[in-house]
Write an enzyme that holds these catalytic residues in place. Structure first.
Site, PDB file in Angstrom:
ATOM      1  N   HIS A  94       6.793  -4.654  12.205  1.00 27.06           N
ATOM      2  CA  HIS A  94       6.123  -3.359  12.018  1.00 27.06           C
ATOM      3  C   HIS A  94       5.733  -2.762  13.370  1.00 27.06           C
ATOM      4  CE1 HIS A  94       3.152  -0.413  10.512  1.00 27.06           C
ATOM      5  NE2 HIS A  94       3.824  -0.468   9.381  1.00 27.06           N
ATOM      6  N   HIS A 144       1.403   3.906   1.936  1.00 31.51           N
ATOM      7  CA  HIS A 144       1.891   4.698   3.068  1.00 31.51           C
ATOM      8  C   HIS A 144       3.414   4.786   2.939  1.00 31.51           C
ATOM      9  CE1 HIS A 144      -1.845   4.144   5.830  1.00 31.51           C
ATOM     10  NE2 HIS A 144      -1.852   5.312   5.215  1.00 31.51           N
ATOM     11  N   ASP A 196       0.049  -3.522   6.004  1.00 32.60           N
ATOM     12  CA  ASP A 196      -0.512  -3.266   7.338  1.00 32.60           C
ATOM     13  C   ASP A 196      -1.974  -3.710   7.357  1.00 32.60           C
ATOM     14  OD1 ASP A 196       1.925  -2.031   7.590  1.00 32.60           O
ATOM     15  OD2 ASP A 196       1.129  -0.002   7.628  1.00 32.60           O
ATOM     16  N   ASP A 245       6.005   4.515   4.810  1.00 33.58           N
ATOM     17  CA  ASP A 245       6.944   3.519   5.347  1.00 33.58           C
ATOM     18  C   ASP A 245       7.017   2.279   4.467  1.00 33.58           C
ATOM     19  OD1 ASP A 245       4.263   3.188   6.257  1.00 33.58           O
ATOM     20  OD2 ASP A 245       4.923   1.785   7.799  1.00 33.58           O
ATOM     21  N   HIS A 246       6.143   2.179   3.474  1.00 32.96           N
ATOM     22  CA  HIS A 246       6.151   1.009   2.585  1.00 32.96           C
ATOM     23  C   HIS A 246       6.641   1.325   1.178  1.00 32.96           C
ATOM     24  CE1 HIS A 246       4.019  -1.703   5.409  1.00 32.96           C
ATOM     25  NE2 HIS A 246       3.751  -0.520   5.934  1.00 32.96           N
ATOM     26  N   HIS A 276      -7.200  -1.751   6.144  1.00 35.08           N
ATOM     27  CA  HIS A 276      -6.305  -0.695   6.594  1.00 35.08           C
ATOM     28  C   HIS A 276      -6.921   0.653   6.223  1.00 35.08           C
ATOM     29  CE1 HIS A 276      -2.575   0.732   8.156  1.00 35.08           C
ATOM     30  NE2 HIS A 276      -2.030   1.063   7.020  1.00 35.08           N
ATOM     31  N   HIS A 322       0.854  -1.198   0.000  1.00 33.58           N
ATOM     32  CA  HIS A 322       0.000   0.000   0.000  1.00 33.58           C
ATOM     33  C   HIS A 322       0.885   1.241   0.000  1.00 33.58           C
ATOM     34  CE1 HIS A 322       0.975  -0.434   4.223  1.00 33.58           C
ATOM     35  NE2 HIS A 322       0.342   0.666   4.573  1.00 33.58           N
TER      36      HIS A 322
HETATM   37 ZN   LIG Z   1       3.186   0.603   7.708  1.00 31.23          ZN
HETATM   38 ZN   LIG Z   2      -0.017   1.668   6.501  1.00 30.65          ZN
END
Ligand SMILES: [Zn+2]
Ligand SMILES: [Zn+2]
Length: 261
Positions: free
Chosen positions: A228, A22, A170, A24-25, A100, A20
């Site tokens: 995570h 976000h 996530d 951090d990914h 999510h 996805h």
């Molecule tokens: Zn994340």
């Molecule tokens: Zn996320």
């Protein structure tokens, strides 16, 4: 940088799967793509992601990666459905819809079904010709010149089970996931919070360690890796202990670790 620390070979990466959008990914992508170019990559790289990624990444590529010596291909998938999005001779990748704050999918990596083990004695005994070996390994019976049918289970032993790994991050606690990951060898499931932050897990659509373990237990997976973690946990053993109360065979993910499947 973490990739280089692991000493894994960049050039063996042909496909990248993004769960996805976000940060951090996917913030790391542009750096990774750029580094691969500097190191002289020529083979195309395919990025599997939500369709919005292409529109976000293309301007960055145009600005930062002029003259990239290899091609970037975007293949989008629909995170709302579970479907095979990649397949080759040895592996199959299936999306796992997650719950999510934005469209998100995990990925199930499963080895293709292996051949049955053929019994050499029986090949000799029935004088089975070479041209029939392939179909017997695939599970078919054998018919002799006299018309006698020899059942496959007399000629072979079951194939070594194919290995499987599910990556789920996530996601909030999401029971719809359970049938899709039934019996996998290794499940990576996010465990952002401990039990004491249950309400926060719910509002941010993340999971607690115990919830990750509950999914692992209900899906009868063989091993659970949690990760995570929220930055608030200095010592992640609190999360590990909570998970282990529900599902004993749990370990903590750590960057650079390698796990035998
Ligand atoms: Zn994340
Ligand atoms: Zn996320």
């Amino acid at each position: 940088m973490q990739f280089r620390n692991t000493k894994l070979n960049y050039n063996k990466i042909y496909d990248i799967f993004i769960s996805h959008l976000h940060g951090d990914h996917c913030f790391g992508l542009i750096g990774l793509i750029s580094s691969m170019g500097m190191l002289g990559r020529t083979a195309p790289l395919t990025i599997h992601a939500h369709q919005a990624l292409e529109g976000l990444l293309k301007p960055q590529l145009a600005f930062f990666c002029k003259g990239l010596p290899y091609e970037i291909r975007f293949l989008s998938f629909n995170p709302a459905v579970s479907e095979v999005i990649y397949e080759d001779r040895s592996i199959q990748v299936t999306t796992l819809p997650l719950k999510h704050r934005m469209p998100t999918a995990g990925f199930l990596f499963r080895e293709q079904a292996r051949d049955r083990h053929i019994l050499k004695d029986m090949i000799d005994f029935y004088k089975i010709p070479l041209r029939c070996i392939r179909s017997i390994k695939a599970g078919e019976d054998f018919t002799t010149d006299e018309g006698e049918i020899i059942r496959n289970d007399r000629l072979t032993l079951p194939a070594t089970p194919s290995k499987s790994y599910a990556y789920c991050s996530d996601t909030a606690y999401y029971e719809n996931l359970i049938p899709l990951i039934e019996g996998v060898d290794v499940l990576f499931h996010e465990a952002t919070f401990s039990d004491s932050e249950l309400a926060r897990a719910k509002s941010t659509m993340h999971s607690t360690a115990a919830q990750a373990a509950s999914i692992a237990k209900q899906a009868h997976v063989k091993k659970l890796i949690i990760g995570h973690y929220s930055a608030r946990y200095i010592n992640e053993n609190e999360l590990l202990n909570e998970a282990k109360l529900v599902f004993q065979n749990t370990i903590l993910a750590d960057e650079g670790m390698s796990v035998e499947i």
